[in-house]
Design a protein around this motif. Structure first.
Motif, mmCIF file in Angstrom:
data_model
loop_
_atom_site.group_PDB
_atom_site.id
_atom_site.type_symbol
_atom_site.label_atom_id
_atom_site.label_comp_id
_atom_site.label_asym_id
_atom_site.label_seq_id
_atom_site.Cartn_x
_atom_site.Cartn_y
_atom_site.Cartn_z
ATOM 1 N N GLN A 8 0.838 -1.208 0.000
ATOM 2 C CA GLN A 8 0.000 0.000 0.000
ATOM 3 C C GLN A 8 0.866 1.248 0.000
ATOM 4 O OE1 GLN A 8 -3.142 -0.732 -0.337
ATOM 5 N NE2 GLN A 8 -2.688 -2.898 0.034
ATOM 6 N N ARG A 9 0.440 2.291 -0.744
ATOM 7 C CA ARG A 9 1.133 3.584 -0.690
ATOM 8 C C ARG A 9 0.318 4.506 0.210
ATOM 9 N NH1 ARG A 9 4.690 3.100 -5.070
ATOM 10 N NH2 ARG A 9 3.808 1.900 -6.773
ATOM 11 N N THR A 10 1.022 5.274 1.047
ATOM 12 C CA THR A 10 0.328 6.213 1.927
ATOM 13 C C THR A 10 -0.320 7.310 1.090
ATOM 14 O OG1 THR A 10 2.030 5.738 3.524
ATOM 15 C CG2 THR A 10 0.666 7.643 3.991
ATOM 16 N N THR A 11 0.384 7.755 0.036
ATOM 17 C CA THR A 11 -0.186 8.713 -0.925
ATOM 18 C C THR A 11 0.133 8.171 -2.314
ATOM 19 O OG1 THR A 11 1.872 9.986 -0.967
ATOM 20 C CG2 THR A 11 0.199 10.742 0.572
ATOM 21 N N PRO A 12 -0.648 8.548 -3.341
ATOM 22 C CA PRO A 12 -0.435 7.949 -4.665
ATOM 23 C C PRO A 12 0.955 8.228 -5.242
ATOM 24 C CG PRO A 12 -2.518 9.166 -4.599
ATOM 25 C CD PRO A 12 -1.817 9.452 -3.313
ATOM 26 N N ASN A 13 1.587 9.349 -4.816
ATOM 27 C CA ASN A 13 2.908 9.656 -5.394
ATOM 28 C C ASN A 13 4.075 9.182 -4.529
ATOM 29 O OD1 ASN A 13 2.624 11.551 -3.384
ATOM 30 N ND2 ASN A 13 3.274 13.301 -4.621
ATOM 31 N N GLU A 14 3.794 8.332 -3.537
ATOM 32 C CA GLU A 14 4.879 7.814 -2.681
ATOM 33 C C GLU A 14 5.656 6.723 -3.431
ATOM 34 O OE1 GLU A 14 4.560 6.526 1.758
ATOM 35 O OE2 GLU A 14 4.240 4.735 0.534
ATOM 36 N N ILE A 15 6.976 6.894 -3.469
ATOM 37 C CA ILE A 15 7.801 5.868 -4.128
ATOM 38 C C ILE A 15 8.426 4.954 -3.081
ATOM 39 C CG2 ILE A 15 9.801 7.463 -4.310
ATOM 40 C CD1 ILE A 15 10.514 5.829 -6.925
ATOM 41 N N LYS A 16 8.429 3.650 -3.393
ATOM 42 C CA LYS A 16 9.052 2.662 -2.495
ATOM 43 C C LYS A 16 10.431 2.338 -3.043
ATOM 44 C CE LYS A 16 4.726 0.521 -1.243
ATOM 45 N NZ LYS A 16 4.821 0.951 0.154
ATOM 46 N N ILE A 17 11.439 2.618 -2.240
ATOM 47 C CA ILE A 17 12.823 2.470 -2.704
ATOM 48 C C ILE A 17 13.546 1.420 -1.878
ATOM 49 C CG2 ILE A 17 14.989 3.679 -3.154
ATOM 50 C CD1 ILE A 17 13.468 6.290 -3.333
ATOM 51 N N GLY A 18 14.153 0.453 -2.545
ATOM 52 C CA GLY A 18 14.982 -0.548 -1.876
ATOM 53 C C GLY A 18 16.445 -0.141 -2.001
ATOM 54 N N LEU A 19 17.167 -0.185 -0.877
ATOM 55 C CA LEU A 19 18.592 0.175 -0.884
ATOM 56 C C LEU A 19 19.370 -1.063 -0.452
ATOM 57 C CD1 LEU A 19 18.324 3.623 0.967
ATOM 58 C CD2 LEU A 19 18.289 3.185 -1.512
ATOM 59 N N ILE A 20 20.335 -1.483 -1.267
ATOM 60 C CA ILE A 20 21.110 -2.683 -0.930
ATOM 61 C C ILE A 20 22.599 -2.351 -0.952
ATOM 62 C CG2 ILE A 20 21.506 -5.125 -1.415
ATOM 63 C CD1 ILE A 20 19.013 -5.154 -3.175
ATOM 64 N N SER A 21 23.254 -2.508 0.202
ATOM 65 C CA SER A 21 24.698 -2.319 0.259
ATOM 66 C C SER A 21 25.333 -3.699 0.218
ATOM 67 C CB SER A 21 25.078 -1.575 1.537
ATOM 68 O OG SER A 21 26.457 -1.297 1.528
ATOM 69 N N ILE A 22 26.221 -3.902 -0.751
ATOM 70 C CA ILE A 22 26.821 -5.220 -0.964
ATOM 71 C C ILE A 22 28.316 -5.125 -0.675
ATOM 72 C CG2 ILE A 22 27.251 -7.028 -2.685
ATOM 73 C CD1 ILE A 22 24.567 -5.638 -4.050
ATOM 74 N N GLY A 35 27.512 2.823 2.868
ATOM 75 C CA GLY A 35 26.720 2.821 1.639
ATOM 76 C C GLY A 35 25.260 3.188 1.876
ATOM 77 N N LEU A 36 24.605 2.486 2.802
ATOM 78 C CA LEU A 36 23.175 2.746 3.037
ATOM 79 C C LEU A 36 22.936 4.175 3.528
ATOM 80 C CD1 LEU A 36 22.096 -0.685 4.617
ATOM 81 C CD2 LEU A 36 21.610 0.160 2.300
ATOM 82 N N PRO A 37 23.714 4.683 4.528
ATOM 83 C CA PRO A 37 23.476 6.065 4.950
ATOM 84 C C PRO A 37 23.691 7.074 3.816
ATOM 85 C CG PRO A 37 24.904 4.923 6.526
ATOM 86 C CD PRO A 37 24.708 3.987 5.376
ATOM 87 N N ALA A 38 24.693 6.832 2.952
ATOM 88 C CA ALA A 38 24.964 7.776 1.855
ATOM 89 C C ALA A 38 23.820 7.764 0.832
ATOM 90 C CB ALA A 38 26.291 7.437 1.176
ATOM 91 N N LEU A 39 23.324 6.584 0.520
ATOM 92 C CA LEU A 39 22.205 6.469 -0.433
ATOM 93 C C LEU A 39 20.965 7.179 0.107
ATOM 94 C CD1 LEU A 39 22.452 2.713 -1.474
ATOM 95 C CD2 LEU A 39 22.519 4.649 -3.059
ATOM 96 N N LYS A 40 20.650 6.886 1.367
ATOM 97 C CA LYS A 40 19.431 7.420 1.970
ATOM 98 C C LYS A 40 19.521 8.945 2.098
ATOM 99 C CE LYS A 40 16.435 6.453 5.844
ATOM 100 N NZ LYS A 40 16.311 5.699 7.091
ATOM 101 N N ALA A 41 20.673 9.441 2.538
ATOM 102 C CA ALA A 41 20.816 10.890 2.717
ATOM 103 C C ALA A 41 20.672 11.608 1.372
ATOM 104 C CB ALA A 41 22.180 11.205 3.335
#
Ligand SMILES: Nc1ncnc2c1ncn2[C@@H]1O[C@H](COP(=O)(O)OP(=O)(O)OP(=O)(O)O)[C@@H](O)[C@H]1O
Ligand SMILES: Nc1nc2c(c(=O)[nH]1)N[C@H]1C(S)=C(S)[C@@H](COP(=O)(O)O)O[C@H]1N2
Length: 207
Positions: A8-22, A35-41
Motif C-alpha cells: 500500500q502507498r500512503t499517498t499515490p505519489n509515494e515511491i518505495k525504494i529498496g537500498l542494498i549495500s553489498i 553505503g546505506l546512509p549515503a544512499l538514503k541521505a
C-alpha cells in the motif's frame, strides 16, 4: 497476485525504494557500512515527493543478492532499487550478474552514463561493470540500478558533475529516473532542482 500491506502507498505519489549495500567486510562488521546512509541521505535531499525505504546490508554472494532484489520487488512492491558495491573485476564482485539474474530486460544506458561521469573523477571508473535492469512481474515493474561501492561514488553518479556555480557539466543518472518510473507505471516523482533536475519530455510533465 495478492499483495501484503507493505504494497500500500500512503499517498499515490509515494515511491518505495529498496537500498542494498553489498560488501563482504561491511556486512561482517569489519568496517561500518557507509553505503546505506549515503544512499538514503542523498535521496532524502533530492526527492521533493514522499518516499519510503527498505534497507539491506549483505555479503557479495550472487544468490543472496538476487534473492534480496526479488524479495524487495515481488514481496514489498519496491519501484526502484539502488545497489552499491560489488561491480568491480575481483572474483567476489558479482553484483551485475546477480542483477541480471533478477532482471527481465537490461537498461544499459545507466551503466554507460555512470562510467562517463565517474571517468571525470577516477581513471579506474572503467573497472566498474555496473548495469541496470527492469524486473517485470505480473502487475508491477521495478527499476534496479547498480552504483559502485565507494561511498563517495554514490553522490557522484546520481548527481553528476557541476561547476563552481552549480551548473551541470555532466548530468547525473538520477535525471532520467523519474521519467523511467513514469514509463514503467510507477508513481509520479519530483526532485529538488538544486540537487538534480529531473528531465521529462514536455508532454509528460504534470502541472
Ligand atoms: N559499504 C561500504 N561502506 C564503507 N566503505 C566501503 C563500502 N564498500 C566499499 N567501501 C570502500 O570502498 C573501497 C573500494 O570498494 P570495493 O567494493 O572494491 O571494496 P571491497 O574491498 O571489495 O569491499 P568488500 O571486501 O567489503 O566487499 C573499499 O576498500 C572500502 O574502503
Ligand atoms: N564515481 C566513482 N566511480 C567509481 C569509483 C569512484 O571512486 N568513484 N571507483 C572505481 C573503482 S576503483 C572500481 S574497482 C569500480 C568498482 O567498484 P565496486 O566493486 O566497489 O562496485 O568502481 C569504479 N567507479
Amino acid at each position: 497476485m495478492k499483495h501484503t500491506e507493505a504494497w500500500q502507498r500512503t499517498t499515490p505519489n509515494e515511491i518505495k525504494i529498496g537500498l542494498i549495500s553489498i560488501s563482504d567486510r561491511a556486512s561482517k562488521g569489519v568496517y561500518t557500512d557507509e553505503g546505506l546512509p549515503a544512499l538514503k541521505a542523498w535521496l532524502q535531499n533530492a526527492l521533493s515527493t514522499p518516499c519510503v525505504f527498505q534497507e539491506r546490508l549483505i555479503a557479495d554472494e550472487r544468490e543472496i543478492i538476487t534473492e534480496t532484489i526479488v524479495d524487495l520487488v515481488d514481496e514489498l512492491g519496491c519501484d526502484l532499487i539502488l545497489t552499491t558495491g560489488g561491480t568491480g573485476p575481483s572474483r567476489r564482485d558479482v553484483t551485475p550478474e546477480a542483477t541480471m539474474d533478477a532482471g527481465t530486460r537490461e537498461m544499459p544506458g545507466f551503466g554507460e552514463q555512470m562510467r562517463q561521469i565517474s571517468l571525470r573523477f577516477v581513471p579506474t571508473a572503467i573497472l566498474s561493470r555496473q548495469t541496470a535492469v527492469l524486473r517485470e512481474i505480473e502487475d508491477h515493474t521495478a527499476l534496479i540500478i547498480n552504483l559502485p561501492g565507494q561511498p563517495k561514488s554514490i553522490k557522484e553518479t546520481l548527481e553528476g558533475l557541476k561547476d563552481a556555480d552549480g551548473k551541470s557539466i555532466v548530468p547525473g543518472i538520477f535525471a532520467a529516473v523519474p521519467y523511467c518510473i513514469d514509463l514503467i507505471g510507477g508513481p509520479y516523482i519530483e526532485t529538488n532542482e538544486a540537487i538534480i533536475k529531473a528531465f521529462r519530455p514536455k508532454s509528460a510533465i504534470k502541472k
